[in-house]
Design a protein around this motif. Structure first.
Motif, PDB file in Angstrom:
ATOM      1  N   TRP A 285       0.659  -1.097   0.003  1.00 53.35           N
ATOM      2  CA  TRP A 285       0.011   0.100  -0.124  1.00 53.35           C
ATOM      3  C   TRP A 285       0.899   1.241   0.019  1.00 53.35           C
ATOM      4  O   TRP A 285       0.470   2.291  -0.407  1.00 53.35           O
ATOM      5  CB  TRP A 285      -0.991  -0.132   1.146  1.00 53.35           C
ATOM      6  CG  TRP A 285      -1.785  -1.351   1.131  1.00 53.35           C
ATOM      7  CD1 TRP A 285      -1.709  -2.365   1.641  1.00 53.35           C
ATOM      8  CD2 TRP A 285      -2.998  -1.061   0.363  1.00 53.35           C
ATOM      9  NE1 TRP A 285      -2.845  -3.202   1.663  1.00 53.35           N
ATOM     10  CE2 TRP A 285      -3.807  -2.455   0.611  1.00 53.35           C
ATOM     11  CE3 TRP A 285      -3.829  -0.163  -0.526  1.00 53.35           C
ATOM     12  CZ2 TRP A 285      -4.819  -2.856  -0.017  1.00 53.35           C
ATOM     13  CZ3 TRP A 285      -4.942  -0.649  -0.975  1.00 53.35           C
ATOM     14  CH2 TRP A 285      -5.375  -1.967  -0.823  1.00 53.35           C
ATOM     15  N   THR A 286       2.028   1.204   0.544  1.00 52.39           N
ATOM     16  CA  THR A 286       2.975   2.278   0.407  1.00 52.39           C
ATOM     17  C   THR A 286       3.263   2.855  -0.867  1.00 52.39           C
ATOM     18  O   THR A 286       3.662   3.811  -1.245  1.00 52.39           O
ATOM     19  CB  THR A 286       4.221   2.019   1.356  1.00 52.39           C
ATOM     20  OG1 THR A 286       3.854   1.610   2.647  1.00 52.39           O
ATOM     21  CG2 THR A 286       5.124   3.166   1.224  1.00 52.39           C
ATOM     22  N   LEU A 287       3.425   1.862  -1.932  1.00 50.93           N
ATOM     23  CA  LEU A 287       3.707   2.061  -3.176  1.00 50.93           C
ATOM     24  C   LEU A 287       2.598   2.243  -4.019  1.00 50.93           C
ATOM     25  O   LEU A 287       2.584   3.152  -5.060  1.00 50.93           O
ATOM     26  CB  LEU A 287       4.253   0.858  -3.708  1.00 50.93           C
ATOM     27  CG  LEU A 287       5.777   0.507  -3.051  1.00 50.93           C
ATOM     28  CD1 LEU A 287       6.425  -0.708  -3.775  1.00 50.93           C
ATOM     29  CD2 LEU A 287       6.679   1.993  -3.254  1.00 50.93           C
ATOM     30  N   ARG A 292      -0.411  -2.067 -10.965  1.00 46.91           N
ATOM     31  CA  ARG A 292      -0.217  -1.252 -12.014  1.00 46.91           C
ATOM     32  C   ARG A 292       0.349  -0.113 -11.399  1.00 46.91           C
ATOM     33  O   ARG A 292       1.558   0.768 -11.670  1.00 46.91           O
ATOM     34  CB  ARG A 292      -1.272  -0.728 -12.930  1.00 46.91           C
ATOM     35  CG  ARG A 292      -0.986  -0.002 -13.942  1.00 46.91           C
ATOM     36  CD  ARG A 292      -2.144   0.432 -14.807  1.00 46.91           C
ATOM     37  NE  ARG A 292      -3.226   1.214 -13.907  1.00 46.91           N
ATOM     38  CZ  ARG A 292      -3.090   2.457 -13.683  1.00 46.91           C
ATOM     39  NH1 ARG A 292      -2.080   3.240 -14.381  1.00 46.91           N
ATOM     40  NH2 ARG A 292      -3.974   2.984 -12.899  1.00 46.91           N
ATOM     41  N   ARG A 293      -0.373   0.599 -10.357  1.00 45.68           N
ATOM     42  CA  ARG A 293       0.113   1.953  -9.652  1.00 45.68           C
ATOM     43  C   ARG A 293       1.209   1.619  -8.898  1.00 45.68           C
ATOM     44  O   ARG A 293       2.265   2.593  -8.817  1.00 45.68           O
ATOM     45  CB  ARG A 293      -1.060   2.414  -8.994  1.00 45.68           C
ATOM     46  CG  ARG A 293      -2.202   3.221  -9.739  1.00 45.68           C
ATOM     47  CD  ARG A 293      -3.261   3.594  -9.185  1.00 45.68           C
ATOM     48  NE  ARG A 293      -4.296   2.742  -8.844  1.00 45.68           N
ATOM     49  CZ  ARG A 293      -5.349   2.996  -8.167  1.00 45.68           C
ATOM     50  NH1 ARG A 293      -5.654   4.308  -8.117  1.00 45.68           N
ATOM     51  NH2 ARG A 293      -6.318   2.150  -8.159  1.00 45.68           N
ATOM     52  N   ALA A 294       1.603   0.569  -8.267  1.00 47.24           N
ATOM     53  CA  ALA A 294       2.828   0.381  -7.408  1.00 47.24           C
ATOM     54  C   ALA A 294       3.854   0.344  -8.487  1.00 47.24           C
ATOM     55  O   ALA A 294       5.033   0.774  -7.960  1.00 47.24           O
ATOM     56  CB  ALA A 294       2.662  -0.913  -6.543  1.00 47.24           C
ATOM     57  N   VAL A 295       4.003  -0.317  -9.455  1.00 48.54           N
ATOM     58  CA  VAL A 295       4.926  -0.515 -10.425  1.00 48.54           C
ATOM     59  C   VAL A 295       5.249   1.105 -10.936  1.00 48.54           C
ATOM     60  O   VAL A 295       6.400   1.420 -11.120  1.00 48.54           O
ATOM     61  CB  VAL A 295       4.700  -1.401 -11.705  1.00 48.54           C
ATOM     62  CG1 VAL A 295       5.678  -1.104 -12.853  1.00 48.54           C
ATOM     63  CG2 VAL A 295       4.485  -2.786 -10.993  1.00 48.54           C
ATOM     64  N   VAL A 296       4.446   1.604 -11.457  1.00 49.61           N
ATOM     65  CA  VAL A 296       4.638   3.040 -11.474  1.00 49.61           C
ATOM     66  C   VAL A 296       5.397   4.272 -10.474  1.00 49.61           C
ATOM     67  O   VAL A 296       6.394   4.630 -10.891  1.00 49.61           O
ATOM     68  CB  VAL A 296       3.202   3.623 -12.132  1.00 49.61           C
ATOM     69  CG1 VAL A 296       3.572   5.118 -12.601  1.00 49.61           C
ATOM     70  CG2 VAL A 296       2.736   3.221 -13.346  1.00 49.61           C
ATOM     71  N   THR A 300       8.991   5.624 -11.229  1.00 47.83           N
ATOM     72  CA  THR A 300       9.334   6.991 -10.935  1.00 47.83           C
ATOM     73  C   THR A 300       9.785   7.644  -9.828  1.00 47.83           C
ATOM     74  O   THR A 300      10.369   8.918  -9.835  1.00 47.83           O
ATOM     75  CB  THR A 300       7.818   7.697 -11.205  1.00 47.83           C
ATOM     76  OG1 THR A 300       6.927   7.282 -10.307  1.00 47.83           O
ATOM     77  CG2 THR A 300       7.230   7.407 -12.711  1.00 47.83           C
ATOM     78  N   ARG A 301       9.739   6.744  -8.656  1.00 55.03           N
ATOM     79  CA  ARG A 301      10.431   7.207  -7.454  1.00 55.03           C
ATOM     80  C   ARG A 301      10.972   6.173  -6.745  1.00 55.03           C
ATOM     81  O   ARG A 301      10.617   5.672  -5.767  1.00 55.03           O
ATOM     82  CB  ARG A 301       9.151   7.765  -6.493  1.00 55.03           C
ATOM     83  CG  ARG A 301       8.135   9.012  -7.119  1.00 55.03           C
ATOM     84  CD  ARG A 301       7.074   9.295  -6.252  1.00 55.03           C
ATOM     85  NE  ARG A 301       7.325   9.753  -4.998  1.00 55.03           N
ATOM     86  CZ  ARG A 301       6.343  10.074  -4.191  1.00 55.03           C
ATOM     87  NH1 ARG A 301       5.241   9.828  -4.435  1.00 55.03           N
ATOM     88  NH2 ARG A 301       6.843  10.346  -2.974  1.00 55.03           N
ATOM     89  N   ALA A 307      13.949   3.025   0.372  1.00 50.64           N
ATOM     90  CA  ALA A 307      13.812   3.371   1.846  1.00 50.64           C
ATOM     91  C   ALA A 307      12.512   2.202   2.424  1.00 50.64           C
ATOM     92  O   ALA A 307      12.638   1.883   3.652  1.00 50.64           O
ATOM     93  CB  ALA A 307      12.841   4.703   1.983  1.00 50.64           C
ATOM     94  N   LEU A 308      11.800   1.542   1.691  1.00 51.74           N
ATOM     95  CA  LEU A 308      11.109   0.446   2.133  1.00 51.74           C
ATOM     96  C   LEU A 308      11.759  -0.755   2.537  1.00 51.74           C
ATOM     97  O   LEU A 308      11.330  -1.442   3.333  1.00 51.74           O
ATOM     98  CB  LEU A 308       9.985   0.199   0.890  1.00 51.74           C
ATOM     99  CG  LEU A 308       8.668   0.676   1.124  1.00 51.74           C
ATOM    100  CD1 LEU A 308       7.845   0.215  -0.240  1.00 51.74           C
ATOM    101  CD2 LEU A 308       8.076   0.310   2.382  1.00 51.74           C
TER     102      LEU A 308
END
Length: 517
Positions: A285-287, A292-296, A300-301, A307-308
């Motif tokens: 959930w941190t990503l 899909r949104r976690a990979v993006v 990108t960051r 850090a994780l």
């Protein structure tokens, strides 16, 4: 025209009578190699005895630890009873249902465990329940499966090190270190899990590939896909390793794509098909809220990803402990890249803390890769010192064994050296009488420590914070029991049941058995 090649094939005799021993240097070398081969055959017999004894001893040790844990009521409903119920269903040629898992987690009493984890390999254990119907069967089976990976680790080490030294002088200490390594022993200590199949299949895959048996290696890798839904990531990691090898790049690409695809199909298609939810174990959930949104986010960051890996710091400790059994030489081997996908899966999680702690079975999924990469890395490091490479590799192997022995007291097997682990106490005797107070065939809500003993002969639910209305309850108010947060909650739960019309039929040493008309 064919005479010379034929003669060359049979000894390269140059002048003189071979009966008088006038042999060329090449033929003398051939005789030397033959003598070494005969010696190796004799040595192999002793090695076979060593590996056989080590494997049997390890299986016996693992089984002993597990069965004492079960007999002293230290095994738990999560996850031993879940697997016990599921494999009992397999043994009856039924869908692998775990009523305990389904009811506790809100899926219903008919929940199929293939909707929890994609582990059809567990069906292979079903025939064992025709011999003995109970959780002890799983514990012994797991002990044997884990021990059977030892000969393949030994063979890998023997073959790899034989070019620089007597292979057995490396393989034997490494095999013992592997058998006592903390990832293996923690898997044994945490009841039973599908991980039992993973070290064996992974060790077969790596050893067969090393031996040039690519087809057998691929088959073992494909079998891993039946162990758990995320084993595709381990297979993809092996594919990444093959991409670095020119002649196997095509196979490597297939394994990378196929492994990732297998994990996606298992989580998004197969698990939901059997009643589970695709995102049930989503832990990133941190990503992002989905893949899909976690990979993006990760692309990108990347700083957030780094850090994780250290949040919480226990993740770094687990990573260090993962590589410590081989003295960190796994990072010197290209095979070490195979560890990346499964380790990142665990260490990038922001929920499910059990994933990144060393006290559970999760590191056993990659322990065979750690040792194989460690062996290769040690040989690569020793190759920098050609005159001393054999001595250095032998020294590394002895240090690996010493490290394994030194770590034993700090993990679960350290309990073997304490009298309390073996002793029967007033509380364990009371637990046995509490279990005996519950009739056969009834529906019972059972405390986690009592559930494994009741599972073979009752319809067992987990005694938790939600009223289930079962006619029998076997509770524990003497020690905190999963999923309660405190003994006080457990006492309050028993008092509530008594107010609801339950009556006590047994109470001793913190165990309470209740029933209602």
């Amino acid at each position: 025209m064919r005479t010379r090649p034929l003669r060359a094939r049979h000894g390269n005799l140059i002048g003189g009578d071979p009966a008088r021993g006038n042999l060329s240097a090449g033929n003398r070398a051939a005789k030397t190699r033959a003598a070494k081969n005969r010696a190796a055959e004799k040595l192999a017999g002793r090695d076979l005895a060593f590996v056989s004894v080590l494997t049997v001893a390890a299986a016996a040790l693992y089984a002993f630890y597990s069965c004492v844990t079960l007999a002293r009521f230290r095994a738990g409903a999560y996850d031993l009873v879940i697997f016990d119920q599921a494999i009992r269903s397999y043994a009856r040629f039924q869908s692998p249902v775990s009523m305990l898992k389904g009811v506790h987690n809100g899926f219903g009493p008919g929940f199929c465990v293939l909707g929890d984890h994609w582990s059809p390999a567990l069906a292979l254990l079903a025939p064992l329940y025709w011999i003995h119907n109970g959780p002890a069967t799983l514990l012994v089976a797991q002990a044997v499966l884990l021990a059977l990976s030892i000969p393949f680790v030994w063979a890998y080490a023997f073959r790899a090190s034989s070019a620089v030294t007597a292979g057995r002088r490396v393989a034997c200490p490494v095999a013992v270190a592997y058998a006592l390594s903390w990832p293996i022993t923690e898997a044994v200590a945490f009841d039973f899990h599908e991980v039992a199949f993973a070290p064996l299949l992974t060790a077969v895959m790596l050893e067969r590939y090393q031996a040039g048996r690519r087809r057998a290696a691929v088959l073992a890798g494909l079998a891993l896909l039946l162990v758990k839904e995320d084993m595709g990531l381990l297979l993809a990691g092996f594919g990444l390793f093959l991409l670095a090898r020119r002649r196997d790049r095509r196979l490597g690409a297939l394994l990378v794509v196929g492994g990732i695809a297998a994990t996606l199909v298992a989580t998004r298609v197969l698990i939901p098909h059997f009643g589970g939810r695709a995102g049930y174990y989503w832990a990133y959930w941190t990503l992002g809220p989905d893949l899909r949104r976690a990979v993006v986010h990760a692309v990108t960051r990347p700083g957030d990803v780094v850090a994780l890996l250290a949040d919480p710091p226990l993740k770094l400790r687990t990573l260090v402990l993962t590589l410590a059994p081989v003295l960190f030489t796994a990072v010197l081997s290209p095979l070490g890249i195979a560890l990346l996908p499964p380790l990142l899966e665990r260490m990038l999680a922001s929920t499910y803390p059990n994933w990144w702690t060393p006290r559970y079975h999760y590191t056993a999924f990659v322990v065979a890769v750690v040792f194989a990469a460690g062996i290769d890395g040690a040989l690569r490091a020793a190759a920098r010192f050609p005159g001393r490479s054999g001595r250095l590799v032998r020294g590394w192997a002895l240090l690996v064994l010493a490290t394994a022995l030194a770590l034993v007291p700090f993990f679960s097997f350290g309990a073997l050296f304490t009298p309390s682990f073996h002793a029967e106490t007033a509380r364990t005797r009371a637990a046995g009488r509490a279990v005996a107070a519950v009739p056969d065939g009834v529906l019972v809500e059972a405390a986690g420590s009592l559930a494994p003993a009741l599972s073979p002969r009752t319809r067992t639910l987990l005694w938790d914070r939600t009223p289930r209305g079962a006619p029998w309850v076997a509770a524990d108010v003497g020690a905190r029991d999963f999923p309660f947060d405190s003994v006080r909650q457990q006492v309050a739960r028993v008092e509530t049941l008594l107010r609801q019309g339950y009556r006590g039929v047994f109470r001793e040493a913190g165990y309470v058995v209740l029933t209602r008309p």
